[in-house]
Motif scaffolding. Structure first.
Motif, PDB file in Angstrom:
ATOM      1  N   THR A   1      -8.133  -4.493   7.344  1.00  0.00           N
ATOM      2  CA  THR A   1      -8.320  -3.207   7.527  1.00  0.00           C
ATOM      3  C   THR A   1      -8.373  -1.587   7.848  1.00  0.00           C
ATOM      4  OG1 THR A   1      -6.059  -4.699   7.694  1.00  0.00           O
ATOM      5  CG2 THR A   1      -5.557  -2.028   8.341  1.00  0.00           C
ATOM      6  N   LYS A   2      -8.700  -1.962   5.639  1.00  0.00           N
ATOM      7  CA  LYS A   2      -9.376  -1.017   5.056  1.00  0.00           C
ATOM      8  C   LYS A   2     -10.587  -0.386   6.271  1.00  0.00           C
ATOM      9  CE  LYS A   2      -9.853   2.130   1.590  1.00  0.00           C
ATOM     10  NZ  LYS A   2      -9.528   2.442  -0.134  1.00  0.00           N
TER      11      LYS A   2
ATOM     12  N   GLN B   1      -3.812  -1.274  14.476  1.00  0.00           N
ATOM     13  CA  GLN B   1      -4.704  -1.635  13.348  1.00  0.00           C
ATOM     14  C   GLN B   1      -3.743  -2.856  12.409  1.00  0.00           C
ATOM     15  OE1 GLN B   1      -7.349  -1.621  11.610  1.00  0.00           O
ATOM     16  NE2 GLN B   1      -8.461   0.260  13.651  1.00  0.00           N
TER      17      GLN B   1
ATOM     18  N   GLU C   1      -0.680   3.737  10.540  1.00  0.00           N
ATOM     19  CA  GLU C   1      -1.861   4.279   9.910  1.00  0.00           C
ATOM     20  C   GLU C   1      -0.961   4.673   8.430  1.00  0.00           C
ATOM     21  OE1 GLU C   1      -4.242   5.597  12.589  1.00  0.00           O
ATOM     22  OE2 GLU C   1      -5.228   3.966  13.382  1.00  0.00           O
TER      23      GLU C   1
ATOM     24  N   LEU D   1      -3.294   4.181   5.202  1.00  0.00           N
ATOM     25  CA  LEU D   1      -4.381   4.168   5.709  1.00  0.00           C
ATOM     26  C   LEU D   1      -5.254   5.444   5.861  1.00  0.00           C
ATOM     27  CD1 LEU D   1      -4.812   1.306   8.254  1.00  0.00           C
ATOM     28  CD2 LEU D   1      -5.696   1.115   5.547  1.00  0.00           C
TER      29      LEU D   1
ATOM     30  N   GLU E   1      -4.170  -6.753  12.236  1.00  0.00           N
ATOM     31  CA  GLU E   1      -4.357  -7.550  11.035  1.00  0.00           C
ATOM     32  C   GLU E   1      -3.201  -8.683  10.646  1.00  0.00           C
ATOM     33  OE1 GLU E   1      -3.291  -4.733   6.848  1.00  0.00           O
ATOM     34  OE2 GLU E   1      -1.867  -5.812   7.387  1.00  0.00           O
TER      35      GLU E   1
ATOM     36  N   ASN F   1      -5.662  -6.616   4.093  1.00  0.00           N
ATOM     37  CA  ASN F   1      -5.631  -5.829   3.899  1.00  0.00           C
ATOM     38  C   ASN F   1      -7.302  -4.697   3.414  1.00  0.00           C
ATOM     39  OD1 ASN F   1      -2.716  -5.722   3.442  1.00  0.00           O
ATOM     40  ND2 ASN F   1      -2.907  -5.353   1.333  1.00  0.00           N
TER      41      ASN F   1
ATOM     42  N   ARG G   1       0.684  -1.469   0.151  1.00  0.00           N
ATOM     43  CA  ARG G   1       0.005  -0.342   0.156  1.00  0.00           C
ATOM     44  C   ARG G   1       0.431   1.445   0.043  1.00  0.00           C
ATOM     45  NH1 ARG G   1      -3.682  -2.755   4.854  1.00  0.00           N
ATOM     46  NH2 ARG G   1      -1.298  -3.547   5.189  1.00  0.00           N
TER      47      ARG G   1
ATOM     48  N   TYR H   1     -10.049   0.647   9.669  1.00  0.00           N
ATOM     49  CA  TYR H   1      -9.933   1.800  10.053  1.00  0.00           C
ATOM     50  C   TYR H   1     -10.950   2.767   9.904  1.00  0.00           C
ATOM     51  CZ  TYR H   1      -7.285   5.732   9.298  1.00  0.00           C
ATOM     52  OH  TYR H   1      -7.068   7.772   8.800  1.00  0.00           O
ATOM     53  N   ASN H   2     -11.986   2.977   8.854  1.00  0.00           N
ATOM     54  CA  ASN H   2     -12.850   3.692   8.448  1.00  0.00           C
ATOM     55  C   ASN H   2     -13.893   3.814   8.897  1.00  0.00           C
ATOM     56  OD1 ASN H   2     -11.754   4.666   5.932  1.00  0.00           O
ATOM     57  ND2 ASN H   2     -12.161   3.331   4.572  1.00  0.00           N
TER      58      ASN H   2
END
Length: 402
Positions: free
Chosen positions: A389-390, A287, A165, A170, A291, A386, A60, A393-394
């Motif tokens: 995790t996104k 995070q 992050e 992220l 993960e 991945n 990423r 986080y969001n």
């Protein structure tokens, strides 16, 4: 079909002119696991195919690409090739120098086999030496443990990032907390020193075993526990004995008289290295830890078992459906690649045709589980981790703004 053992360690394709390039290449790749250092070679390929390549493709950010490339490749080289280097090239000669010449040759024999022979006089001399070698080889899982923290330091120095992050792209603002930056660096250095201290203790205990082990009953028992835990603890339970000896012994494997990577050492790398994974990821934020928690248990299980379980299940499926009958018998045994040419000779004039047919079947049996493992364990697990995790986080950020 009777499977006969043919003493030939080199896989060759003598009728290569009638075999396509694709089949030849696939045969070579699949046959690696049947070579002398098969466990090391095939696991190295699997580990990079299921770890390095997917993580590089799915990286990423540049920071994540750099640290994953460093970690995955260095781990693979360390785990799959350094045990033999440490055990055979560095420690064996020095640790076994006091043994009689006839016993020096037996150092490579697995401890469980030596104990089965029940030669107490020989075992009193051999077990402490084998345990000392195992402790010397414990540098491998400890170094793997430190690599996770070394990776954190590398990212700090090269990319000035400590917050996962930001590393995982992220957080688009890329703000770094100086407190966390210092925390990650201090924690990494502390754990690297801790691993060094533990290994110093391993070497000190190895020295004690070499100097006093032959005459001490307590040290004899500890030696046997290190290199043959199943045989030592479960004399009347064959399943538990075999499991512990296979997966929890720190003894080296025997590769034609030379010390090489064993399944137990591989397990120790997964367990000790896993502690480093979780600890170093926790330092960089929630995070990163979550993960790792979602991915590592599955990947670790695959590293230990490789594609063996997949291949066993696939063989059973093929046999039950009547496929690959030329190379697969009722015991789910399959000839080695270097045995196929010999088997094909019994078909006379059709030998070359049958050889090609059997080669295809053999590649199918070995190749499909390998490709499945790369696709599922590699790309699917990496990409889904991945995405989750996104998503987490969001969702957390949305809850904070409410």
């Amino acid at each position: 079909m009777e499977i006969k053992k043919i003493k030939n360690n080199n896989t060759t394709f003598t009728n290569a002119g009638t075999i396509g390039l694709g089949l030849r290449a696939a045969s070579k790749i699949c046959s690696i696991q049947e070579g002398g250092a098969g466990l090391s070679n095939i696991r190295f390929i699997q580990d990079n195919a299921t770890g390095l390549v997917p993580k590089a493709v799915c990286a990423r950010s540049k920071a994540e690409l750099a640290e994953n490339s460093f970690l995955e490749f260095s781990e693979s080289v360390l785990v799959y090739y350094c045990p033999a280097l440490l055990g055979e090239k560095i420690f064996r000669k020095g640790f076994s120098r006091k043994l009689p010449q006839n016993l020096k040759q037996k150092v490579s024999i697995p401890a469980k086999d030596l104990l089965k022979n029940n030669n107490s006089l020989e075992n009193k001399k051999l077990m402490p030496v084998k345990a000392a070698l195992a402790l010397g080889g414990f540098a491998i899982p400890l170094i793997e443990y430190t690599l996770n923290y070394a990776k954190n330091i590398m990212t700090l120095k090269m990319f000035k990032q400590a917050d996962f992050e930001n590393i995982a792209n992220l957080n688009k603002t890329k703000n770094e907390d100086k407190t966390q930056f210092d925390k990650v660096e201090k924690s990494a250095k502390k754990h690297i020193k801790l691993a060094g201290g533990i290994y110093a203790g391993c070497l000190a205990f190895a020295s004690l075993l070499l100097s006093k082990g032959e005459k001490s009953k307590a040290l004899q028992n500890l030696s046997e526990l290190i290199v043959a835990p199943g045989t030592k603890l479960f004399k009347n339970n064959s399943k538990a004995r075999n499991f512990f000896d296979k997966f929890l012994s720190l003894d080296f494997a025997n590769d034609k008289g030379k010390l090489s990577l064993s399944r137990g050492q591989l397990t120790s790398c997964v367990l000790v290295g896993g502690a480093g994974y979780f600890g170093s990821s926790k330092d960089r934020g929630k995070q990163n830890y979550l993960e790792t928690l979602s991915r590592y248990p599955i990947v670790g299980f695959y590293i230990i078992y490789g594609n063996e379980l997949l291949e066993k299940g696939f063989k059973k499926f093929l046999y039950n459906t009547g496929k690959c009958k030329d190379v697969l018998n009722e015991k789910l045994e399959v000839p080695r690649f270097d045995e196929l040419k010999e088997y094909s000779k019994k078909f006379g004039e059709n030998a070359d045709v049958m050889y090609k047919k059997m080669l295809k079947q053999k590649v199918l049996i070995a190749g499909v589980p390998l490709v499945f493992g790369i696709g599922v364990i590699g790309f699917f697990i990496t990409k889904s981790a991945n995405l989750f995790t996104k998503f987490r986080y969001n969702k957390e950020n949305q809850n904070k703004t409410k």
